[in-house]
Design an enzyme around this catalytic site. Structure first.
Site, mmCIF file in Angstrom:
data_model
loop_
_atom_site.group_PDB
_atom_site.id
_atom_site.type_symbol
_atom_site.label_atom_id
_atom_site.label_comp_id
_atom_site.label_asym_id
_atom_site.label_seq_id
_atom_site.Cartn_x
_atom_site.Cartn_y
_atom_site.Cartn_z
ATOM 1 N N HIS A 140 37.325 -54.909 36.596
ATOM 2 C CA HIS A 140 38.090 -56.028 36.039
ATOM 3 C C HIS A 140 37.275 -57.313 35.991
ATOM 4 C CE1 HIS A 140 39.138 -56.629 40.429
ATOM 5 N NE2 HIS A 140 39.015 -57.903 40.078
ATOM 6 N N ASP A 191 38.068 -48.842 39.463
ATOM 7 C CA ASP A 191 37.821 -50.254 39.148
ATOM 8 C C ASP A 191 36.404 -50.664 39.568
ATOM 9 O OD1 ASP A 191 38.112 -52.935 38.533
ATOM 10 O OD2 ASP A 191 39.354 -53.395 40.294
ATOM 11 N N GLN A 241 40.755 -64.339 46.462
ATOM 12 C CA GLN A 241 40.351 -64.585 45.084
ATOM 13 C C GLN A 241 38.858 -64.919 45.002
ATOM 14 O OE1 GLN A 241 42.930 -66.697 46.320
ATOM 15 N NE2 GLN A 241 44.715 -65.621 45.528
ATOM 16 N N GLY A 242 38.192 -64.292 44.058
ATOM 17 C CA GLY A 242 36.762 -64.502 43.893
ATOM 18 C C GLY A 242 35.918 -63.476 44.613
ATOM 19 N N ASP A 243 36.529 -62.679 45.504
ATOM 20 C CA ASP A 243 35.782 -61.638 46.214
ATOM 21 C C ASP A 243 35.736 -60.325 45.452
ATOM 22 O OD1 ASP A 243 35.040 -63.118 48.493
ATOM 23 O OD2 ASP A 243 37.065 -62.897 49.326
ATOM 24 N N SER A 244 36.460 -60.223 44.328
ATOM 25 C CA SER A 244 36.458 -58.999 43.529
ATOM 26 C C SER A 244 35.044 -58.493 43.282
ATOM 27 C CB SER A 244 37.113 -59.257 42.171
ATOM 28 O OG SER A 244 38.494 -59.225 42.251
#
Length: 506
Positions: A81, A139, A240-243
């Site tokens: 993603h 993913d 958030q941002g660690d994806s």
């Protein structure tokens, strides 16, 4: 969106509106937690395989998009993603749902999001072929970078029984990144990490049960390709941002394995909702097959062409290319290098020239000299012509002076066989030289003899292998070190090295 990605510029005033696939905009979220969440600033030099995706053309902080993981000199792994084209920047059939490689850079070799390290352009993007945007299955995506990174690498978990045990429930794994330090909070410019316990499939499935949605978005746990990690009481998690960032476990031998990548979750560090990661044992084979050609794309076309250029001096014919590409689909990538390095054509060029250097000057060739004569040989110059040049060279004359025919014969025997010529051998060569054959003929024939080949086989093999791949002649120390390993190990070590990747750009 609930995935842990930043799709807006962090530097904008709208930090609270950052898009967070799988982790975020649910009503009634808990108050902000501190740290990654619940972690600490990473000690200097630790978790060096952690990387960041930055939007090209933007600053490192305002363009920060996702985490990533360095797998090798030329490849990084991230979440599928993270490469989705959310803003329709590339709405065409070439990239489909995904951004173009020109959209992203990868930041490596630093623990600071704002300074240091290497910012490298992405050359190609490969989302997992089974990635499902709606369900978050598979993913993951691989990115080939245009120039090699010097960052630490991490090995992907294997599929043996002992390797699979590394992501068993109860194991403490480390997640690291620059993501927000609280739910809807600011990102961290310093790399942070936190230890999270891996939970059982039953626990994960009860939290993210079949049909579970949040604001219409499906948040199901699928044990076939997912795992979850984090204390059930909350307080420690990715955000958030660690994806796309790493979930790593230390093996019994103290080396590290990448067991997962950050994918999604409900909020950040909420009780009863541990973070969900892609389970990399489900994608190990795909990862290996995609990146096995190092700095080249996985179709093998450029890889095969490069080997022919380096070891044959030309591009492969269509038939040669097709044969090797078909072979490499089910065989090791090193096979083509092993074959071409051992071919009579390469031995009759680089091998022959290396033996001439040793027989004429009692030294290994220098890089520029070997490169010159290899190209001369490819250009059609014969071995005797090259040998004649050696015996008439200023280096040869400076080393031995002006030699009579008899003295020349003695010198070449001593250089090649470490002995004076026998009576018959001396008479044979003196007579031939006196009848007008060039001195290079004798140098070439003796240096090409089976006795001299056996004597120099190991060093010539190492020199021509390293020169073929790196385009440099190895030092004495490098030759000695290479003697202790097999030819296949030598080839694989060289073709996956930073020095090899440094030769190519794009």
């Amino acid at each position: 969106m609930r995935r842990r990605i930043l799709t807006l510029f962090v530097a904008s005033a709208a930090v609270a509106a950052l898009a967070v696939p799988a982790a975020a905009q649910d009503a009634g979220s808990p108050p902000p937690q501190t740290q990654i969440v619940g972690g600490s600033i990473a000690p200097a030099g630790s978790y060096g395989w952690t990387a960041a995706l930055i939007r090209r053309g933007a600053s490192r902080t305002s363009g920060f998009r996702c985490g990533a993981v360095v797998l090798s000199r030329s490849w990084v792994l991230t979440a599928g993603h993270c490469v989705l084209d959310y803003d329709d920047d590339y709405p065409d059939s070439v990239y489909g749902n995904y951004v173009a490689p020109s959209f992203l850079d990868v930041l490596t070799s630093t623990q600071s999001l704002s300074s240091g390290g290497q910012r490298l352009q992405v050359a190609a993007i490969y989302p997992h072929p089974s990635y499902n945007i709606a369900t978050s299955d598979y993913d993951v995506a691989l990115l080939r970078i245009a120039r090699p990174t010097s960052a630490a690498e991490i090995a992907v978990i294997g599929t043996s029984g002992s390797e699979k045990a590394l992501d068993d429930p109860g194991t403490t794994a480390i997640v690291s990144g620059w993501g927000t330090t609280s739910y809807r909070g600011p990102i961290s410019t310093s790399l942070r990490y936190v230890g999270v316990p891996i939970q059982s499939d039953a626990t994960c499935g009860s939290s993210y049960y079949p049909g579970f949605t949040d604001n219409g978005e499906l948040l199901e746990y699928h044990a076939s390709n997912m795992l979850c990690a984090g204390p059930m009481g909350g307080g420690r998690d990715s955000c958030q941002g660690d994806s796309g960032g790493p979930l790593a476990v230390q093996a019994p031998d103290t080396s590290w394995r990448l067991v997962g990548t950050v994918s999604f979750g409900l909020g950040c560090a909420q009780p009863n909702y541990p973070g969900v990661y892609q389970r990399l044992t489900a994608t190990t084979s795909w990862i290996g097959n995609t990146r096995r050609f190092g700095p080249f794309n996985p179709d093998g076309l450029a890889y095969v062409a490069r080997q022919y250029l380096d070891f044959v001096g030309r591009n492969p014919t269509p038939s040669e290319a097709a044969t090797w590409i078909n072979h490499l689909r089910s065989n090791p990538a090193a096979d083509i290098i092993t074959s071409l390095q051992a071919s009579s054509a390469w031995d009759g060029n680089a091998g022959m020239n290396t033996r001439l250097y040793r027989a004429a000057f009692l030294r290994n060739p220098d890089t520029s000299g070997l490169d010159f004569w290899v190209r001369q040989r490819w250009g059609g110059r014969g071995p005797v012509s090259i040998a004649n040049h050696f015996t008439a060279s200023s280096e040869f004359k400076a080393k031995y002076g002006s030699l009579s025919t008899n003295d020349f014969v003695t010198r070449i025997y001593q250089n090649v066989f470490n002995r004076d010529p026998d009576s018959g051998g001396r008479t044979y060569w003196v007579n031939k030289l006196n009848r007008g054959i060039g001195r290079g003929q004798m140098l070439y024939e003796l240096s090409n003899s089976s006795e001299y080949r056996r004597k120099t086989d190991t060093s010539v093999r190492i020199i021509t292998t390293r020169f073929g791949l790196l385009r440099t002649v190895p030092s004495a120390g490098e030759i000695t070190a290479s003697e202790a390993i097999s030819q296949r190990t030598l080839i694989d070590t060289l073709r996956t090295s930073q020095r090899y990747a440094n030769r190519f750009n794009g």
